[in-house]
Write a protein that holds these residues in place. Structure first.
Motif, short mmCIF file in Angstrom:
data_model
loop_
_atom_site.label_atom_id
_atom_site.label_comp_id
_atom_site.label_asym_id
_atom_site.label_seq_id
_atom_site.Cartn_x
_atom_site.Cartn_y
_atom_site.Cartn_z
N ILE A 113 -15.15 1.77 -0.45
CA ILE A 113 -15.89 2.80 -1.17
C ILE A 113 -15.26 4.17 -0.91
CG2 ILE A 113 -18.10 4.06 -1.27
CD1 ILE A 113 -19.41 1.21 -0.73
N GLU A 114 -14.98 4.47 0.35
CA GLU A 114 -14.41 5.78 0.67
C GLU A 114 -13.08 6.03 0.01
OE1 GLU A 114 -14.18 6.56 4.91
OE2 GLU A 114 -16.30 5.97 5.08
N HIS A 115 -12.27 4.99 -0.16
CA HIS A 115 -10.94 5.21 -0.70
C HIS A 115 -10.82 4.82 -2.15
CE1 HIS A 115 -10.58 5.21 3.64
NE2 HIS A 115 -9.75 6.19 3.41
N HIS A 122 -4.17 1.65 -2.62
CA HIS A 122 -4.79 2.71 -1.84
C HIS A 122 -4.61 2.44 -0.37
CE1 HIS A 122 -7.03 3.08 -5.60
NE2 HIS A 122 -7.09 1.79 -5.50
N SER A 123 -4.67 3.49 0.42
CA SER A 123 -4.58 3.26 1.85
C SER A 123 -5.98 3.04 2.39
CB SER A 123 -3.95 4.47 2.51
OG SER A 123 -4.69 5.62 2.16
N HIS A 124 -6.19 1.89 2.96
CA HIS A 124 -7.45 1.64 3.63
C HIS A 124 -7.24 2.05 5.08
CE1 HIS A 124 -8.20 -1.17 0.24
NE2 HIS A 124 -9.42 -0.75 0.44
N THR A 125 -8.08 2.95 5.57
CA THR A 125 -7.85 3.44 6.93
C THR A 125 -8.29 2.43 7.98
OG1 THR A 125 -9.99 4.54 6.83
CG2 THR A 125 -8.07 5.86 6.28
N GLN A 145 0.83 -1.20 0.00
CA GLN A 145 0.00 0.00 0.00
C GLN A 145 0.87 1.25 0.00
OE1 GLN A 145 -2.42 -0.34 3.44
NE2 GLN A 145 -3.85 -1.73 2.47
N ILE A 146 2.04 1.16 0.62
CA ILE A 146 2.85 2.35 0.76
C ILE A 146 3.55 2.70 -0.55
CG2 ILE A 146 4.76 3.41 1.99
CD1 ILE A 146 3.74 1.16 4.22
N HIS A 147 4.39 1.81 -1.06
CA HIS A 147 5.18 2.25 -2.21
C HIS A 147 4.47 2.24 -3.54
CE1 HIS A 147 6.68 -1.69 -0.71
NE2 HIS A 147 6.20 -2.07 -1.85
#
Length: 103
Positions: A75-77, A17-20, A4-6
């Motif tokens: 959905i949000e991300h 994507h970053s999933h919170t 997710q990071i790089h």
């Protein structure tokens, strides 16, 4: 979880994507897993079927609510990004996942 990071800059879809909610989801899954394990032990011990079913339904609802957290987070991300990039494939995949999940 590291990819997710790089990969954040360039979109390969498979979740750059970053999933919170990842940590919360993992915690919920661990709890459901522990709960399911205790249900399994109840069955092994031959405990009351009604009690087993009640505990099992609690595990199922915990998994369903975890699924909702995953969907909302996605959905949000991801979907916000997909709409911006006019990525109909990501939207189609989400729809297919919702259909399977809501069966």
């Amino acid at each position: 979880m590291d990819e997710q990071i790089h990969e954040h800059g360039h979109h390969h879809h498979h979740h750059a994507h970053s999933h919170t909610q990842t940590k919360a989801v993992l915690n919920r899954l661990s709890r459901a897993q522990g709960h399911l394990e205790s249900v399994r032990k109840m069955v092994e011990r031959g405990e009351d079927c009604a009690e087993v079913l009640m505990q099992l339904s609690a595990v199922i609802s915990a998994l369903n609510s975890t699924g909702r957290v995953i969907l909302k987070d996605h959905i949000e991300h991801c979907i916000v990004d997909a709409v911006e990039e006019n990525d109909t494939q990501a939207i189609g995949q989400l729809n297919a996942a919702i259909d399977r999940f809501m069966r």
